[in-house]
Design a protein around this motif. Structure first.
Motif, PDB file in Angstrom:
ATOM      1  N   UNK A 462       0.827  -1.211   0.000  1.00 37.75           N
ATOM      2  CA  UNK A 462       0.000   0.000   0.000  1.00 37.75           C
ATOM      3  C   UNK A 462       0.853   1.249   0.000  1.00 37.75           C
ATOM      4  N   UNK A 463       1.949   1.216   0.771  1.00 33.57           N
ATOM      5  CA  UNK A 463       2.807   2.402   0.841  1.00 33.57           C
ATOM      6  C   UNK A 463       3.424   2.708  -0.522  1.00 33.57           C
ATOM      7  N   UNK A 464       3.868   1.686  -1.235  1.00 35.63           N
ATOM      8  CA  UNK A 464       4.479   1.905  -2.548  1.00 35.63           C
ATOM      9  C   UNK A 464       3.431   2.333  -3.576  1.00 35.63           C
ATOM     10  N   UNK A 465       2.221   1.798  -3.442  1.00 33.55           N
ATOM     11  CA  UNK A 465       1.149   2.222  -4.348  1.00 33.55           C
ATOM     12  C   UNK A 465       0.810   3.689  -4.116  1.00 33.55           C
ATOM     13  N   UNK A 466       0.789   4.078  -2.828  1.00 34.41           N
ATOM     14  CA  UNK A 466       0.515   5.475  -2.511  1.00 34.41           C
ATOM     15  C   UNK A 466       1.606   6.390  -3.067  1.00 34.41           C
ATOM     16  N   UNK A 494     -13.121  17.602 -10.037  1.00 33.17           N
ATOM     17  CA  UNK A 494     -12.273  16.409 -10.219  1.00 33.17           C
ATOM     18  C   UNK A 494     -10.994  16.516  -9.403  1.00 33.17           C
ATOM     19  N   UNK A 495     -10.444  17.740  -9.388  1.00 33.45           N
ATOM     20  CA  UNK A 495      -9.223  17.954  -8.609  1.00 33.45           C
ATOM     21  C   UNK A 495      -9.484  17.741  -7.116  1.00 33.45           C
ATOM     22  N   UNK A 496     -10.635  18.223  -6.636  1.00 35.42           N
ATOM     23  CA  UNK A 496     -10.998  18.047  -5.220  1.00 35.42           C
ATOM     24  C   UNK A 496     -11.196  16.565  -4.902  1.00 35.42           C
ATOM     25  N   UNK A 497     -11.866  15.847  -5.856  1.00 34.80           N
ATOM     26  CA  UNK A 497     -12.063  14.401  -5.636  1.00 34.80           C
ATOM     27  C   UNK A 497     -10.725  13.673  -5.533  1.00 34.80           C
ATOM     28  N   UNK A 498      -9.790  14.016  -6.419  1.00 32.96           N
ATOM     29  CA  UNK A 498      -8.476  13.373  -6.435  1.00 32.96           C
ATOM     30  C   UNK A 498      -7.732  13.644  -5.125  1.00 32.96           C
ATOM     31  N   UNK A 499      -7.858  14.923  -4.647  1.00 35.10           N
ATOM     32  CA  UNK A 499      -7.190  15.268  -3.391  1.00 35.10           C
ATOM     33  C   UNK A 499      -7.817  14.505  -2.218  1.00 35.10           C
ATOM     34  N   UNK A 500      -9.127  14.374  -2.236  1.00 34.70           N
ATOM     35  CA  UNK A 500      -9.825  13.660  -1.154  1.00 34.70           C
ATOM     36  C   UNK A 500      -9.425  12.187  -1.140  1.00 34.70           C
ATOM     37  N   UNK A 501      -9.331  11.603  -2.342  1.00 35.04           N
ATOM     38  CA  UNK A 501      -8.908  10.206  -2.424  1.00 35.04           C
ATOM     39  C   UNK A 501      -7.478  10.035  -1.902  1.00 35.04           C
ATOM     40  N   UNK A 502      -6.610  10.981  -2.242  1.00 34.99           N
ATOM     41  CA  UNK A 502      -5.229  10.928  -1.770  1.00 34.99           C
ATOM     42  C   UNK A 502      -5.166  11.041  -0.245  1.00 34.99           C
ATOM     43  N   UNK A 503      -6.002  11.959   0.290  1.00 34.69           N
ATOM     44  CA  UNK A 503      -6.030  12.140   1.750  1.00 34.69           C
ATOM     45  C   UNK A 503      -6.523  10.872   2.439  1.00 34.69           C
ATOM     46  N   UNK A 505      -6.330   7.813   1.261  1.00 39.09           N
ATOM     47  CA  UNK A 505      -5.269   6.800   1.165  1.00 39.09           C
ATOM     48  C   UNK A 505      -4.176   7.049   2.212  1.00 39.09           C
ATOM     49  N   UNK A 506      -3.856   8.321   2.413  1.00 39.10           N
ATOM     50  CA  UNK A 506      -2.833   8.674   3.406  1.00 39.10           C
ATOM     51  C   UNK A 506      -3.280   8.274   4.808  1.00 39.10           C
ATOM     52  N   UNK A 507      -4.574   8.522   5.078  1.00 38.68           N
ATOM     53  CA  UNK A 507      -5.101   8.118   6.388  1.00 38.68           C
ATOM     54  C   UNK A 507      -5.034   6.610   6.567  1.00 38.68           C
ATOM     55  N   UNK A 508      -5.336   5.894   5.501  1.00 37.41           N
ATOM     56  CA  UNK A 508      -5.298   4.432   5.554  1.00 37.41           C
ATOM     57  C   UNK A 508      -3.870   3.931   5.816  1.00 37.41           C
ATOM     58  N   UNK A 509      -2.922   4.595   5.159  1.00 33.48           N
ATOM     59  CA  UNK A 509      -1.514   4.237   5.390  1.00 33.48           C
ATOM     60  C   UNK A 509      -1.150   4.488   6.853  1.00 33.48           C
ATOM     61  N   UNK A 510      -1.570   5.614   7.406  1.00 31.38           N
ATOM     62  CA  UNK A 510      -1.277   5.944   8.805  1.00 31.38           C
ATOM     63  C   UNK A 510      -1.934   4.949   9.760  1.00 31.38           C
ATOM     64  N   UNK A 511      -3.184   4.560   9.426  1.00 30.69           N
ATOM     65  CA  UNK A 511      -3.884   3.566  10.260  1.00 30.69           C
ATOM     66  C   UNK A 511      -3.110   2.241  10.261  1.00 30.69           C
ATOM     67  N   UNK A 512      -2.620   1.870   9.085  1.00 28.35           N
ATOM     68  CA  UNK A 512      -1.869   0.629   8.987  1.00 28.35           C
ATOM     69  C   UNK A 512      -0.556   0.726   9.763  1.00 28.35           C
TER      70      UNK A 512
END
Length: 629
Positions: A462-466, A494-503, A505-512
């Motif tokens: 997940x980290x490398x995918x992120x 679309x830009x806001x959606x992409x940023x939200x998805x990135x955020x 994913x970042x939260x998921x990485x932190x949770x992991x």
């Protein structure tokens, strides 16, 4: 080339272990190297006695042969120093029999009684079974010749700081902890075994000879001293009487003669002697009940000989402390090496999860702890156990880092392969057209889906995918902004959606990462508990060994108290009773459960200091509290 392995001994002939040159002792390094290669417990049988009394013949028979140790056939003493022969133990494949043939005592050519006393003392210190070989009968002359036993307290110290007012015989119980069992072999015995008109055994003959006389004169005191020393220092003793093996003319051929050519009674007596030694001899131990292997025995030899050469007196307490430090350091290295060996065998990198790696680590750590506990002793402050914990924790972190590195390499290579078409299209400006952004998203999604379908990516998937998505952000934003098919509002959404998805994913990485941190902390707590459990089991075993030693000392004292009372020595018996009462109090203290609990409580705090995070902080607070009080 001589060599030794744990399961097999290759030593065709005896070698000199301790050389005696110009009244000075030297350790033979070849013999030490051989001993150090023996990892099994060693049963050490040493023989001492006057020169030209046939000691070597008995040693050869214990080795299962007629020749080996030199018998000699002249009036000159043949063996110089102490010779060693390591052979497989009959009937005990997990132990090694170490035979020590010593230089004959009382050699008229040597004329050095001090040298003889050191030979006798070294035989006592190194052996688990000591055979004293004499000729004729056990009479006053035989006792006079055994004056070496009365000098043992001048040649051997049990403690570095003896208790006040302690004397040779008062400290005898301490010597019982590490002195060998005693066998008196009486050669060319020609008397009838009869006491008070009744047939008696060899043992009864010996015990009768060791009876104390009522002290009415200085001569009585002189007579009693060696008897008393033997009774106190060697509570476990045995006697064998041997007929003459053959007539005098053939004695020089003893090494060549078949058993059929010897006196039948002598042959039978030798067989009984060998059988008794094989059946009753125990592995060499040091105070605390720790079993000695070849490496430890080699260290003991070097320590004792070095002390004697420097003009000092060998001290068991100091020797044990020195051995403990070297052996515990070796135990840490051996346990760490075993851990690495097992991890390399069982761990296939990268693992899919951290938990998988920690599970393998836990099993390997447990086996490493078993290796350490089997070898270590007198680690009273858990200094070396803490050292092992740190070493294993560092090794575990190294494996975790290597696991992440291998996973990262694999994931990066996989992403590069799966996104190659995407990269080619970006480089060719394929997406720089109306509707190109959606095509870009579709291709990115396809590459991502194929990435998720691949197995064996490991813990950094997940980290490398992120990181891959982050690397694509600038490109994606540029494609988005250049797509004239989209309105400005759509681009912003679309830009806001992409940023939200990135955020997200970042939260998921932190949770992991937080979950993995918690797994590591949980593993550290498990490791701490495993260390305490192994220590508890070792302490229980050590307590059993200590009680066994204490009971051996107590039985020795009780036996001697009875002998003193029977001989009418009331005052001496009263002194002994005080020591007996003290031993009983010590035994009671050792038996109490709190004895182990107190050590475990202190050890738990000490071992917790190795752990980072809340566990370690709690331990440090506990230490500050204990120091305050």
């Amino acid at each position: 080339m001589l060599r030794a392995m744990a399961s097999e001994i290759h030593m065709p002939d005896p070698v000199c272990l301790i050389e005696n040159r110009d009244k000075t002792f030297f350790v033979n390094q070849e013999a030490l190297q051989l001993l150090s290669g023996i990892h099994q417990p060693v049963v050490v049988v040493a023989i001492v006695g006057l020169y030209r009394t046939g000691k070597s013949y008995l040693m050869n028979k214990l080795a299962g042969t007629n020749s080996g140790f030199s018998l000699g056939s002249t009036v000159q003493a043949n063996t110089k120093g102490i010779w060693m022969w390591c052979v497989p133990y009959p009937g005990r494949p997990d132990q090694t029999l170490v035979l020590l043939d010593t230089e004959g005592l009382g050699d008229v050519e040597k004329r050095d009684l001090q040298n003889d006393s050191w030979i006798f003392a070294l035989a006592v210190l190194l052996s688990s079974t000591l055979v004293y070989n004499s000729m004729g009968t056990i009479d006053q002359n035989a006792m006079d010749q055994l004056h070496y036993v009365t000098e043992l307290t001048e040649r051997i110290k049990s403690k570095s700081s003896p208790t006040e007012n302690s004397g040779a015989l008062e400290d005898s119980a301490e010597y019982v902890r590490f002195f060998p069992t005693f066998i008196w072999a009486v050669r060319d015995f020609s008397l009838q075994l009869v006491l008070n008109g009744q047939p008696c055994t060899d043992d009864e003959y010996l015990e009768n000879a060791l009876k104390l006389k009522e002290v009415n004169s200085h001569e009585d005191q002189v007579f009693n001293l060696p008897c008393e020393c033997i009774r106190l220092f060697f509570p476990t003793r045995k006697c064998f009487t041997f007929d003459r093996p053959t007539n005098g003319k053939n004695l020089h051929r003893l090494e060549e003669m078949e058993e059929s050519e010897l006196e039948a009674e002598f042959v039978q007596q030798v067989r009984q002697f060998c059988h008794h030694v094989y059946e009753t001899s125990n592995p060499k131990t040091i105070p605390g009940g720790h079993v000695v292997n070849g490496r430890l025995l080699a260290n003991l030899v070097e320590t004792y000989v070095g002390t004697i050469r420097s003009g000092g007196v060998p001290c068991m307490e100091n020797a044990v402390q020195s051995l403990a430090e070297s052996e515990n350091s070796a135990a840490v290295l051996e346990a760490t090496g075993r851990y690495v060996e097992l991890m390399d065998q069982k761990l296939k990198l990268p693992t899919e999860t951290l938990q998988e790696l920690l599970g393998i680590h836990a099993k390997c750590e447990d086996e490493a702890l078993q290796v350490f506990m089997a070898c270590a002793f007198k680690d009273d402050q858990q200094q070396f156990q803490v050292e092992l914990m740190r070493a294993l924790a560092q090794k575990k972190e190294a494996y975790c880092c290597q696991n992440e590195l291998e996973s990262s390499k694999r994931c990066k290579a996989l992403l590069k392969r799966l996104s190659q078409e995407l990269e080619d299209r970006i480089n060719k400006a394929f997406y720089s057209r109306p509707g190109g952004y959606q095509d870009y998203l579709n291709d990115l999604k396809t590459a991502t889906e194929r990435y998720h379908q691949e197995s064996g990516k490991g813990v950094m998937a997940e980290a490398e995918l992120e990181q891959f998505f982050k690397d694509q952000e600038a490109v994606g934003r540029a494609i988005l902004q250049s797509d004239i098919a989209l309105t400005e509002k759509e681009k912003e959404a679309e830009d806001a959606r992409a940023r939200a998805e990135a955020a997200e994913r970042e939260k998921e990485i932190q949770r992991k990462q937080q979950a993995e941190l918690e797994q590591k902390l949980e593993d550290q707590k498990r490791s701490h508990e495993a260390n305490i459990q192994h220590l508890k089991e070792k302490l229980e075993k050590d307590r059993e060994k200590l009680l066994e030693e204490q009971n051996k000392m107590l039985e020795s004292k009780l036996r001697e108290e009875k002998a003193l009372l029977d001989a009418g020595f009331q005052k001496d018996a009263d002194k002994l009773k005080e020591q007996i009462d003290q031993l009983r109090k010590e035994n009671e203290k050792i038996r109490k459960t709190s004895w182990v609990s107190t050590i475990l409580c202190a050890a738990s705090v000490t071992l917790s200091l190795v752990l980072p995070g809340p566990v370690g902080k709690g331990a440090k607070a506990a230490i500050r509290y204990l120091k305050f009080w």
